[in-house]
Design a protein around this motif. Structure first.
Motif, mmCIF file in Angstrom:
data_model
loop_
_atom_site.group_PDB
_atom_site.id
_atom_site.type_symbol
_atom_site.label_atom_id
_atom_site.label_comp_id
_atom_site.label_asym_id
_atom_site.label_seq_id
_atom_site.Cartn_x
_atom_site.Cartn_y
_atom_site.Cartn_z
ATOM 1 N N UNK A 279 0.839 -1.197 0.000
ATOM 2 C CA UNK A 279 0.000 0.000 0.000
ATOM 3 C C UNK A 279 0.880 1.256 0.000
ATOM 4 N N UNK A 280 0.461 2.234 -0.789
ATOM 5 C CA UNK A 280 1.154 3.520 -0.773
ATOM 6 C C UNK A 280 0.801 4.232 0.537
ATOM 7 N N UNK A 281 1.674 5.138 1.009
ATOM 8 C CA UNK A 281 1.386 5.823 2.275
ATOM 9 C C UNK A 281 0.299 6.891 2.165
ATOM 10 N N UNK A 282 -0.316 7.031 1.011
ATOM 11 C CA UNK A 282 -1.407 7.992 0.853
ATOM 12 C C UNK A 282 -2.512 7.302 0.059
ATOM 13 N N UNK A 283 -3.751 7.804 0.137
ATOM 14 C CA UNK A 283 -4.835 7.151 -0.613
ATOM 15 C C UNK A 283 -4.534 7.201 -2.116
ATOM 16 N N UNK A 284 -4.831 6.121 -2.824
ATOM 17 C CA UNK A 284 -4.507 6.075 -4.258
ATOM 18 C C UNK A 284 -5.755 5.778 -5.087
ATOM 19 N N UNK A 285 -6.746 6.690 -5.064
ATOM 20 C CA UNK A 285 -7.941 6.433 -5.872
ATOM 21 C C UNK A 285 -7.654 6.529 -7.366
ATOM 22 N N UNK A 286 -6.557 7.252 -7.713
ATOM 23 C CA UNK A 286 -6.266 7.457 -9.144
ATOM 24 C C UNK A 286 -5.831 6.189 -9.861
ATOM 25 N N UNK A 287 -5.401 5.168 -9.097
ATOM 26 C CA UNK A 287 -4.922 3.967 -9.781
ATOM 27 C C UNK A 287 -6.068 3.082 -10.259
ATOM 28 N N UNK A 288 -7.300 3.348 -9.803
ATOM 29 C CA UNK A 288 -8.406 2.467 -10.204
ATOM 30 C C UNK A 288 -8.668 2.554 -11.705
ATOM 31 N N UNK A 289 -8.361 3.722 -12.289
ATOM 32 C CA UNK A 289 -8.613 3.861 -13.722
ATOM 33 C C UNK A 289 -7.446 3.333 -14.555
ATOM 34 N N UNK A 290 -6.352 2.954 -13.888
ATOM 35 C CA UNK A 290 -5.175 2.491 -14.604
ATOM 36 C C UNK A 290 -5.373 1.072 -15.113
ATOM 37 N N UNK A 291 -4.506 0.694 -16.038
ATOM 38 C CA UNK A 291 -4.370 -0.698 -16.436
ATOM 39 C C UNK A 291 -3.990 -1.518 -15.188
ATOM 40 N N UNK A 292 -4.658 -2.660 -14.907
ATOM 41 C CA UNK A 292 -4.376 -3.417 -13.682
ATOM 42 C C UNK A 292 -2.893 -3.749 -13.499
ATOM 43 N N UNK A 293 -2.215 -4.060 -14.610
ATOM 44 C CA UNK A 293 -0.793 -4.408 -14.493
ATOM 45 C C UNK A 293 0.014 -3.206 -14.035
ATOM 46 N N UNK A 294 -0.322 -2.032 -14.588
ATOM 47 C CA UNK A 294 0.391 -0.814 -14.199
ATOM 48 C C UNK A 294 0.136 -0.509 -12.731
#
Lengths: 358, 205
Positions: A279-294
């Motif tokens: 887990x990143x030390x901050x909330x990461x809502x932006x990764x939900x739209x990313x390619x799952x592998x990325x």
């Protein structure tokens, strides 16, 4: 027969698993080569030396040169040694150190075997690690290795107990033995990490217990992996090199790689149990739209960064702290860590039942 | 299924072979190492049965702790095992009787499992399959239905531990021990004394 159905058959499944295992193995070995170099550089830096700086740029390829040197040398087996056990010991050390990596979650979905009792599996495998050392010490048929083997047996069994209790506090907080679940529960920023109570502001009082627990885990991990200041099984000023006196060439290399793989494993465990794993030390809502592998790769980078940070701490401890005497080591394990962690288990249990977080 | 079958036969064969090796190995240390192999492959069999929690506990407790101490003792003791082996013919009938009894028991269990299925023998209320993991299922049974027995077992172990400590604890007088509290509380004021010595005279304590 489509691609997906092939991976479902026994042959395909076996191939896929072997592929994953190889990928992790290669990643660990290559990282280890550079971490070893980093370890020596940190050590050298503290002593105001330069450290390895000849092979490759900044000496980066030193580990590979060392590897070649070890492999090309002759394997010497002492004449009175128990040959089979003597050669089996480093193999056991090496295999177990890498076997434990099977359940370490590297990123969301990136784990070879996502078993329900993952943390127990790691605990079981690391408790087996002592056999490599004790067998090597006995099979050498020599006094120093034998003393080293006995020391390490007593030391590793002692510190395993407090590691076990510390792990129980984390299990109580997470409510799961599955490492992937333990990491997922710590999502949403560093205030949700187990070291700070695992539940944001509401869980913060538990940090009073969990911060000391993470320190106890770190120190016990040093003792469990025979790192300084607890490297008594191989204390060079007392036992020459302890259990590995008689080892040379590739068997020695296997012992050494096994030891370092264990250290990196412990760094990964500290990150996973207390510091949020991938887990990143901050909330990461932006990764939900990313390619799952990325997104997985992004998460993996966080785990890797944490592992390297704790490895740096291991290296610093080696450089800074002088070696413990054996009775002090036992005193610390049995009279300080064991009672403290036992009380912590009861306290965290009470916190889970009566506290605001349920 | 075929992978499971291969794994089962491999582990079962290893367990039996290691068990045989335990009693036939000449070197006692090798015997203990084979015993560890047997424990370990038995844990593998537990995993195949779906009892992964038991498997891990078997490895942690027996292989990781008990067998290490066992190995420790066997390595340290200088026992003449050839001498011990000489008397083994005398105890053979007793050994055979115990082994026979165990075999008969196992046959009974196997026959009744084959007749009724394993599920018929699990009486615990928390053991519904599928919904809970087996660590949770064991926990629920252990801490509810069998909590007194479980606690009693813990007390028995505690008594054994205290007994061992009492037997080995000796308070000898006149030996120097480290007192960490006193050491760290020491200051230069309490720890040293500055004297001025005249040349040629020395000091008397």
């Amino acid at each position: 027969m489509g691609v997906n159905s092939f991976w479902g058959t026994p042959a395909g499944w076996t191939l896929l698993t072997v592929g994953q295992i190889l990928a992790i193995l290669v990643w660990i070995l290559i990282s280890l080569a550079f971490m070893l170099w980093g370890d020596r550089k940190v050590w050298a830096g503290v002593m105001l030396r330069k450290g390895p700086n000849v092979v490759g740029p900044f000496g980066l390829l030193q580990s590979f040169a060392d590897f070649l040197k070890f492999v090309l040398k002759e394997v010497i087996i002492p004449s009175g040694a128990d040959k089979a056990v003597f050669l089996l010991a480093p193999l056991i050390s090496f295999t177990l150190a890498f076997g434990a990596w099977a359940v370490i979650p590297l990123a969301p979905g990136w784990v070879v075997s996502n078993i329900n009792v993952g943390i127990l599996y790691i605990f079981a495998i690391s408790s087996l690690g002592v056999y490599g050392i004790i067998m090597g010490g006995w099979a050498s048929n020599s006094k120093y290795p034998f003393l080293g083997g006995l020391r390490s047996a007593a030391q590793m069994v002692s510190y395993e107990v407090s590691i076990g209790f510390v792990i129980i506090t984390v299990i109580l907080l997470s409510g799961s033995l599955n490492l992937q679940t333990i990491v997922e529960k710590q999502a949403g920023g560093f205030w949700n990490w187990n070291v700070l109570g695992g539940a944001g502001l509401k869980g913060l009082p538990a940090a009073l217990i969990m911060i000391p627990m993470s320190v106890i885990f770190f120190v016990s991990a040093l003792a469990e992996t025979n790192r300084p200041p607890f490297d008594l099984p191989e204390a060079e000023s007392e036992l020459v090199a302890g259990y590995q006196v008689e080892y040379s060439s590739t068997p020695y290399l296997l012992f050494m790689i096994g030891e370092y793989a264990n250290i990196v494993l412990m760094c990964a465990l500290i990150s996973i149990l207390f510091f949020g794993g991938w887990q990143a030390p901050f909330p990461t809502p932006f990764t939900t739209s990313w390619n799952p592998t990325a997104a997985s790769f992004f998460a993996f980078m966080w785990l890797f960064a944490k592992i390297i940070f704790f490895f740096f701490l291991f290296a610093m401890v080696k450089a800074i702290v002088p070696r413990y005497r054996y009775d002090q080591l036992m005193r610390l394990g049995w009279k300080v860590f064991l009672p403290t962690s036992l009380v912590a288990v009861a306290a965290i249990g009470a916190w889970r039942v009566f506290g605001p977080v349920s | 299924m075929i992978l499971q079958a291969i794994a089962f036969y491999l582990l079962a064969a290893t367990t039996v072979a290691a068990g045989l090796a335990v009693i036939s190995a000449r070197n006692p240390v090798h015997s203990v190492l084979f015993l560890i192999t047997a424990f370990f492959s038995a844990a593998g069999l537990f995993v195949l049965l779906g009892a992964e929690f038991l498997a891990m506990i078997l490895v942690v407790v027996y292989v990781g702790a008990v067998a290490v101490l066992f190995l420790f003792v066997v390595m340290m003791l200088d026992v003449d095992f050839a001498e011990l082996r000489r008397g083994s013919a005398r105890y053979l009938p007793i050994g055979l009787a115990v082994a026979g009894l165990l075999t008969i028991e196992m046959i009974f269990v196997a026959v009744s499992v084959a007749a009724n299925g394993a599920a018929a023998h699990s009486t615990g209320p928390g053991l519904q399959q599928g919904s809970v993991t087996n660590a949770e299922a064991i926990g629920r049974v252990l801490y509810t239905d069998y909590v007194y027995v479980f606690q009693a077992a813990g007390v028995v172990l505690l008594i054994a531990m205290i007994g061992a400590i009492v037997l080995t604890l000796k308070h000898r007088v006149g030996i120097k021990r480290q007192d960490v509290g006193r050491q760290t509380a020491r200051t230069p004021a309490t720890g040293m004394r500055i004297v001025s010595i005249k040349s040629g005279e020395g000091i008397d304590a």
